[in-house]
Design an enzyme around this catalytic site. Structure first.
Site, PDB file in Angstrom:
ATOM      1  N   LEU A  30       0.869  -1.172   0.000  1.00 36.87           N
ATOM      2  CA  LEU A  30       0.000   0.000   0.000  1.00 36.87           C
ATOM      3  C   LEU A  30       0.905   1.220   0.000  1.00 36.87           C
ATOM      4  CD1 LEU A  30      -2.703  -1.002   2.681  1.00 36.87           C
ATOM      5  CD2 LEU A  30      -2.961  -0.971   0.192  1.00 36.87           C
ATOM      6  N   ASP A  31       0.433   2.319  -0.587  1.00 37.61           N
ATOM      7  CA  ASP A  31       1.219   3.552  -0.584  1.00 37.61           C
ATOM      8  C   ASP A  31       1.416   4.037   0.847  1.00 37.61           C
ATOM      9  OD1 ASP A  31       1.130   3.446  -3.325  1.00 37.61           O
ATOM     10  OD2 ASP A  31      -0.561   4.830  -3.496  1.00 37.61           O
ATOM     11  N   GLU A  32       2.407   4.879   1.013  1.00 34.64           N
ATOM     12  CA  GLU A  32       2.723   5.430   2.349  1.00 34.64           C
ATOM     13  C   GLU A  32       1.500   6.092   2.978  1.00 34.64           C
ATOM     14  OE1 GLU A  32       2.924   8.928   4.461  1.00 34.64           O
ATOM     15  OE2 GLU A  32       3.252   9.226   2.314  1.00 34.64           O
TER      16      GLU A  32
END
Ligand code: URA
Length: 240
Positions: free
Chosen positions: A102-104
């Site tokens: 997942l993105d930051e």
């Protein structure tokens, strides 16, 4: 299985370190300290404590974290702390890895396992595990955007058309989107291609698994039902 070997398989250190833990009387089984590294045990379902912390033997680790914002899904993060820093040492030692990334700034359901075959299967483009995303958009969501996401959009720098398996507006500027693939920044790129912009993104389900009740950064083992559903070739329908 001998006690020292059992601790080793569960990530409590090198064989030497596991033997030292036992000799230091830091390991208990059924509430009683066991200082014999060679004690024979049936591992399946065995409950034990190490430094007063309870553990259950698991041949394979499979868990879900409620990923907080501000963490990278990398073992070697560049700008933010790693999600792996939120896991206890035995899980890191036994080599659990995130199933996809997942993105930051994305929050929500993130699975981890040390079962390489399962990682491979669940991240393979041929394995269409449904992933549900709760999207907060910058601009109001209109019916045309929902139709475009369902009908298929062409991502920038990608020739392929991708479509949502399901999509519904959940508020004036919020959407629930179900995807079967996991392309790089897929939700953000699809929403941009449909004419809007993602302001906040949360994954609320990965197949049958949700993170309801977990605080941000918290994790739990998958239930037997969740584990066997994920291991099936065809995933059962999502719970409502
Ligand atoms: N799609 C995105 O754009 N970001 C994520 O973190 C997950 C899916």
């Amino acid at each position: 299985m001998k006690l020292a070997q059992l601790l080793f398989t569960q990530g409590f250190g090198t064989r030497r370190e596991c033997a030292d833990l036992i000799a230091a009387e830091l390991v208990a089984i059924d509430g009683a300290i066991c200082d014999d590294p060679d004690r024979e045990l049936v591992p399946a379902g065995l409950q034990f404590t190490v430094r007063d912390e309870s553990w259950t033997y698991r041949e394979q680790a499979l868990l879900v974290m409620n990923k907080p914002a501000g963490y990278e899904c990398s073992q070697k993060p560049k700008h933010h702390p790693s999600v792996y820093s939120l896991l206890p040492a035995p899980l890191r030692n036994r080599g659990v890895q995130a199933i996809g990334r997942l993105d930051e700034d994305t929050t929500g359901v993130l699975l981890f396992t040390d079962d390489g075959t399962l990682i491979h299967r669940l991240t393979s483009p041929r394995h269409h595990v449904p992933k549900v995303y709760e999207v907060t958009c910058k601009h109001p969501v209109d019916a045309g955007q929902v139709d475009r996401l369902l009908g298929g959009v062409v991502l920038h720098d990608d020739d392929e058309t991708v479509r949502a398996a399901a999509c519904e507006a959940t508020g004036e500027s919020t959407l629930r989107l179900t995807l079967l693939e996991g392309k790089y920044h897929q939700v953000k790129r699809m929403i941009a291609a449909a004419g809007n912009r993602v302001e906040a993104l949360q994954r609320s389900a990965f197949g049958p698994v949700r993170a309801d009740g977990l605080t941000p950064g918290g994790w739990r083992w998958l239930t037997d039902a969740e584990s066997s559903a994920l291991s099936q070739k065809r995933l059962p329908a999502l719970a409502p």
